[in-house]
Design a protein around this motif. Structure first.
Motif, PDB file in Angstrom:
ATOM      1  N   ARG A 214       0.803  -1.223   0.000  1.00 48.25           N
ATOM      2  CA  ARG A 214       0.000   0.000   0.000  1.00 48.25           C
ATOM      3  C   ARG A 214       0.841   1.280   0.000  1.00 48.25           C
ATOM      4  O   ARG A 214       0.558   2.206  -0.756  1.00 48.25           O
TER       5      ARG A 214
ATOM      6  N   LEU B  66       2.096   2.130  -3.642  1.00 45.22           N
ATOM      7  CA  LEU B  66       1.151   2.283  -4.737  1.00 45.22           C
ATOM      8  C   LEU B  66       0.398   3.596  -4.625  1.00 45.22           C
ATOM      9  O   LEU B  66      -0.083   3.969  -3.568  1.00 45.22           O
TER      10      LEU B  66
ATOM     11  N   ARG C 277      -2.836   5.266  -5.884  1.00 49.38           N
ATOM     12  CA  ARG C 277      -4.095   4.915  -6.534  1.00 49.38           C
ATOM     13  C   ARG C 277      -4.981   6.148  -6.572  1.00 49.38           C
ATOM     14  O   ARG C 277      -5.453   6.625  -5.547  1.00 49.38           O
TER      15      ARG C 277
END
Length: 145
Positions: free
Chosen positions: A10, A13, A15
């Motif tokens: 997490r 990344l 997003r």
């Protein structure tokens, strides 16, 4: 295991969704318009369906798809360039007749359009139509760098 992997990855990344980046982007609007087949397309379609009989191979389905796009897929050699070939390019396909009627109006009002085709041979025919009509276009396919 998967949840643990998600926790580890997490932080690495980023997003973001489209609405987070472009807040003023209008909603996507998709319109499906059914166009009738030209007389030539209808004849080719009927002949293809009759010829395949009860069993239908992948090759038969591809012929049907090409028929529904444009009958020039079945012409030997290049598309004719002189005379009324431009009119035949349009009148041979119900989809091309529709595009020839609607695209100039949309472009006159400043609209942008996206024409998607799964076959590069259809993109070749569209490119020919747009070139003959003087419509600016950008072609994006696997052969363009």
């Amino acid at each position: 295991i998967i949840q643990r992997l998600h926790r580890v990855l997490r932080p690495f990344l980023l997003r973001r969704t489209k609405d987070m980046v472009l807040k003023d982007l209008p909603e996507k609007r998709e319109v499906v318009i059914w166009t009738p087949l030209s007389a030539w397309q209808a004849k080719l379609y009927r002949d293809s369906v009759r010829g395949s009989g009860a069993s239908c191979s992948i090759a038969d389905l591809m012929v049907l798809r090409q028929t529904l796009n444009h009958p020039y897929h079945f012409l030997p050699g290049d598309v004719p360039v002189q005379g009324s070939a431009e009119d035949r390019l349009v009148s041979a396909s119900g989809k091309f007749e529709f595009l020839d009627r609607v695209l100039p109006r949309l472009l006159a009002f400043g609209h942008k359009t996206l024409v998607f085709a799964q076959m590069t041979s259809l993109l070749d025919l569209l490119q020919l139509l747009f070139t003959r009509r003087g419509i600016k276009y950008a072609r994006i396919d696997g052969s363009v760098t």
